[in-house]
Enzyme design. Sequence first.
Site, PDB file in Angstrom:
ATOM      1  N   ASP A 147     -21.955  44.811 -29.919  1.00  0.00           N
ATOM      2  CA  ASP A 147     -20.892  44.988 -28.948  1.00  0.00           C
ATOM      3  C   ASP A 147     -20.060  43.708 -28.844  1.00  0.00           C
ATOM      4  OD1 ASP A 147     -19.742  46.501 -26.576  1.00  0.00           O
ATOM      5  OD2 ASP A 147     -20.483  44.713 -25.563  1.00  0.00           O
ATOM      6  N   GLU A 153     -18.449  45.417 -33.683  1.00  0.00           N
ATOM      7  CA  GLU A 153     -17.280  45.846 -32.938  1.00  0.00           C
ATOM      8  C   GLU A 153     -16.349  44.629 -32.989  1.00  0.00           C
ATOM      9  OE1 GLU A 153     -16.206  48.024 -28.748  1.00  0.00           O
ATOM     10  OE2 GLU A 153     -17.516  46.274 -28.646  1.00  0.00           O
TER      11      GLU A 153
END
Length: 775
Positions: free
Chosen positions: A396, A432
Amino acid sequence: MSSTPEQETAYGVHFEAREAAPPAPRAGLNGHPVADGRRRAVWPGSPEPLGARFRTDAGGVAGTNFALWAGGAEAVEVCLFDDDGSGGQRETRCFLGELTHEIWHGFLPGVRPGQRYGFRVHGRWDPWTGARWNPAKLLLDPCARAVDGDFRLPPEVYGHVRDWPQQHVADTVRDERDSAPYVPKGVVVADDDDWSDDHRPGTAWADTVIYELHVRGFTMRHPGVPERLRGTYAGLAHPAAVEHLTRLGVTAVELLPVHQFAHEDHLLRRGLRNYWGYNSIGYFAPHAGYAATGTRGQQVGEFKRMVRALHAAGIEVILDVVYNHTAEGGELGPTLSLRGIDNRRYYRLADDPRRYTDYTGCGNTLHVVQPNVLRLITDSLRYWVTEMGVDGFRFDLAAALARSMHDVDMLSPFLAVIAQDPVLRRVKLIAEPWDVGSGGYQVGAFPPLWTEWNDRYRDAVRDFWRGALPDVRDLGYRLSGSSDLYAWGGRRPYASVNFVTAHDGFTLRDLVSYGRKHNEANGEGNRDGTDDNRSWNCGAEGPTDDPAVLRLRRRQIRNLLTTLLLSTGVPMLVAGDEMGRTQGGNNNAYCQDGEVSWVDWSLLEDPGWRAVAALATRLLALRRAHPVLRSRAFFSGRPQSVDGLRDLAWFTARGTEMTEADWYAPAATLGMYLSGGDIPQRGPDGRPVTDDSFLVVLHAGDRPVDLTLPGPPWAAAYELLVDTSLEEQTAAPGTRHEAGASIPLPERSVAVWKVLPGREVKEGPTAGGRGRKTE
């Protein structure tokens, strides 16, 4: 370091050390008892490994070694918690007397698996310099491998006086109340697992199909999973859950965060919870809320059994991990772990050390440049691979991890350590590739070894099918592996994780049912969530009884699924998209732990949604059977042999090859020809890989178009495999068309043909327009 009367008076707590006499129980902070009067020996122990590790020493003495990195601290206590027989907890505090390379450590004989514990760390309280030590706050071990209890957030859990009248300086006033009754504890876990019966699938990147799911949401309404197992690791391991994954044909599940996480105060105040889990506080512990068997260490074994069950079915396990920030938030957040251990070195502090540098939008950012913070992350990653059996990670906000001192740096310590690590460089690594800080958007920039979530794929495909793409240049790149982003440094097409939807945003059904977000249930006045959805409601906002609108929405879903699953790169599906899951237009359901977010398995009772699921299964089977649809190398657009065709060619609706002018002109139709006889790759034995050839035509126009099928040398005839204008695909196979034929292509549809080179054709029925059938 041993105890002295002066230290006892200064800290207001009871010391237990090897040479201490058995003390009488005494009151600690805020009147809470801190010892039960038992003598607890603390041996020197070892600074390695960090955390709590049960072992038997050379003399046959069983116990647990505790080690905590807290370099700036003045003293560290390990606090043991036992049931007191009346529903409460009895706490025994033991000072760790050894300090080696900034690691406080000690061995406690007799402490066995199942023991609950935490740390209290002593030091200066000086928020103006970033120092926030407060021994009144029980801290979760950053390396705890199991956590028992829930995080509640009353005022006692905050290191500062949360309700101080002058809020602008509240974070500077130390709160002396004991937090132990209100926070969960770490649990000592045994190392007694044998992975000899586990066989990792080892799926090649080019063959990978990712299915993003939530452990709880995937199983909570599954009729085949026993009620007592729903929402748990055991539920995901149940044969009924695994069977859906294998039948669909995915090769990996990407689990939304399963590290121990906490709920934010603003959600608890509104009666909501953090459902997605992007609020980590324990990087070694499987989230206890997903355990069916217990939380005194049982969750660890349950997670491992889930991994084994998925591996046995040929499915890899990828974890969505959140190492960029923690649940402690900004300076007004709770003190749960790292803030109280060494705030100044665990977190990136701003020029004003009272504040945090926030590249994540969540209040804080881990200071990954610090060696021991980097060690925390890499130790955690190796633990999940070697001891928990997982096969990879999706990071993330990975750009926040790739920052050196300020800017994103592809030679940063984090990326360098991963690249050389003998364990981590061999697992699947997905970035990401952005954060919310300046210069944080890094799509296409991560180095080899890494794949990336490709949001440019998402945007181009969404825009094409809603009629908002000005031309088809970007679409051509996205369909063929995004060579403009990834054809450098030895990267391959599978560096692109292609997705149309993800957990963050609309579901696939909502993407074609809503023109704007509907997040009122989140309690933030519909201000949360993005307004840039690139969606189209097909003529009605939300639920409707209009049969024409409903038919169009399902067709658009079929178009999006077909585009995604036949594009070069790694496709990612979101759980439930294959059966029409809806969140009622909520594009930020992070706090919706209920039917809004859970997969509704009753949708499969509807023939229409069952047909959509069947199409997804059919497309994945087609992809699995044909290497030209999952190329390991970028297409060159040139012949791969003297008498061959180009490996990739593009066509207009007129059946002519695309010219430079065609790429720049507004267009609603694009044909992609993939030559199976000219795949730019070789097999393990060095021989060329050959396959069937395919023609895929995407038509986003709102009216039918006369399509001319490319003639020789591209094909002699074409066999229709998929026609998304049809509700049921059983009518599509078997239809043949002669090369050069002109046929009507229905509005808003995808047609997929297999190329028939040099076959004799015979007149026969068609699915619309002139066509032929082979005998």
